[in-house]
Scaffold this motif. Structure first.
Motif, short mmCIF file in Angstrom:
data_model
loop_
_atom_site.label_atom_id
_atom_site.label_comp_id
_atom_site.label_asym_id
_atom_site.label_seq_id
_atom_site.Cartn_x
_atom_site.Cartn_y
_atom_site.Cartn_z
N MET A 207 1.17 -1.14 -0.41
CA MET A 207 -0.04 0.09 -0.21
C MET A 207 0.60 1.02 0.30
O MET A 207 1.69 1.17 0.56
N PHE A 208 0.75 2.37 -0.32
CA PHE A 208 1.60 3.11 -0.86
C PHE A 208 0.26 4.68 -1.02
O PHE A 208 -0.52 4.78 -1.60
N LEU A 209 1.33 5.81 -1.02
CA LEU A 209 0.38 7.54 -0.56
C LEU A 209 1.89 7.68 -1.04
O LEU A 209 2.87 8.15 -0.18
N ARG A 210 1.74 8.25 -2.16
CA ARG A 210 3.08 9.33 -2.59
C ARG A 210 2.38 10.92 -2.27
O ARG A 210 1.41 11.45 -3.15
N ASP A 211 3.55 11.88 -2.20
CA ASP A 211 4.15 13.08 -2.57
C ASP A 211 2.39 13.58 -2.02
O ASP A 211 1.50 14.34 -2.16
N LEU A 212 2.40 13.80 -0.61
CA LEU A 212 1.25 14.23 0.00
C LEU A 212 1.90 15.16 0.75
O LEU A 212 2.71 15.80 1.58
N GLU A 213 1.04 16.71 0.28
CA GLU A 213 1.08 17.53 0.13
C GLU A 213 1.02 18.69 2.02
O GLU A 213 -0.31 18.68 2.25
N ILE A 214 1.81 19.05 3.00
CA ILE A 214 1.18 18.76 3.80
C ILE A 214 2.34 20.64 3.70
O ILE A 214 3.32 20.71 4.29
N ILE A 215 1.83 22.01 4.79
CA ILE A 215 2.54 22.64 5.70
C ILE A 215 2.90 22.35 6.86
O ILE A 215 2.14 22.04 7.28
N ALA A 216 3.99 21.89 6.93
CA ALA A 216 4.61 21.69 8.30
C ALA A 216 5.49 22.81 8.92
O ALA A 216 6.19 23.38 8.83
N SER A 217 5.43 22.55 10.21
CA SER A 217 6.63 23.67 11.44
C SER A 217 8.15 22.63 11.42
O SER A 217 7.82 22.02 12.19
N VAL A 218 8.53 22.57 10.55
CA VAL A 218 9.83 21.53 11.00
C VAL A 218 11.05 22.47 10.25
O VAL A 218 11.14 23.41 9.47
N GLY A 219 12.11 21.53 11.15
CA GLY A 219 13.38 22.70 11.01
C GLY A 219 14.32 23.03 12.11
O GLY A 219 13.68 23.60 12.78
N VAL A 220 15.64 22.95 11.99
CA VAL A 220 16.49 23.71 12.57
C VAL A 220 16.65 25.50 13.05
O VAL A 220 17.27 25.89 14.09
N HIS A 221 16.87 25.73 11.99
CA HIS A 221 16.98 27.13 11.36
C HIS A 221 15.72 27.81 12.19
O HIS A 221 14.93 28.14 12.18
N ALA A 222 16.41 29.26 12.62
CA ALA A 222 15.64 29.87 13.11
C ALA A 222 14.41 30.68 12.09
O ALA A 222 12.65 30.72 12.93
#
Length: 126
Positions: free
Chosen positions: A15-30
């Motif tokens: 079963m696969f789900l490809r390229d689900l686009e989401i706006i996320a709060s992610v990352g180490v930079h300010a």
């Protein structure tokens, strides 16, 4: 994403789900901590075979809708510094369903470099 690595043919189905686009709060930079960014998530699961005579109903399968909703819920929990951490959380959620025997998760950040289509990571868990 290509097939899950595994010795011999795996029983069940993929079963696969490809390229689900989401706006996320992610990352180490300010700037990543202040402004959410677009991520792309792909998941591939090896799913155990359905029992013989299983009904033709959604209850008898591992639903890609459930997987997508789980990913959205994990992202909605809040900021994550590393996409590796996010991928691990998604993998754990997928493997919480006993019908899933293996998972591959890819998390991409397509807007990081103007001269690259995307950057990201991919993990595979039994």
């Amino acid at each position: 994403m290509t097939g899950l690595s595994r010795g011999g043919a795996a029983p069940g189905y993929r079963m696969f789900l490809r390229d689900l686009e989401i706006i996320a709060s992610v990352g180490v930079h300010a700037h990543e901590k202040i402004k959410p960014q677009r991520i792309r998530v792909s998941v591939e699961l090896q799913v155990l075979p359905r029992s013989e005579g299983a009904p033709d109903t959604l209850d008898s399968v591992l639903s890609y809708e459930e997987v997508a909703n789980a990913i959205r819920a994990i992202v909605a929990e809040g900021h994550v510094h590393l996409i590796e951490t996010l991928a691990e959380r998604i993998a754990a959620a997928c493997l919480a369903d006993d019908r899933a025997s293996r998972v591959r998760v890819r998390v991409e950040k397509p807007d990081i470099f103007p001269d690259a289509a995307t950057v990201g990571i991919e993990i595979e868990r039994p």
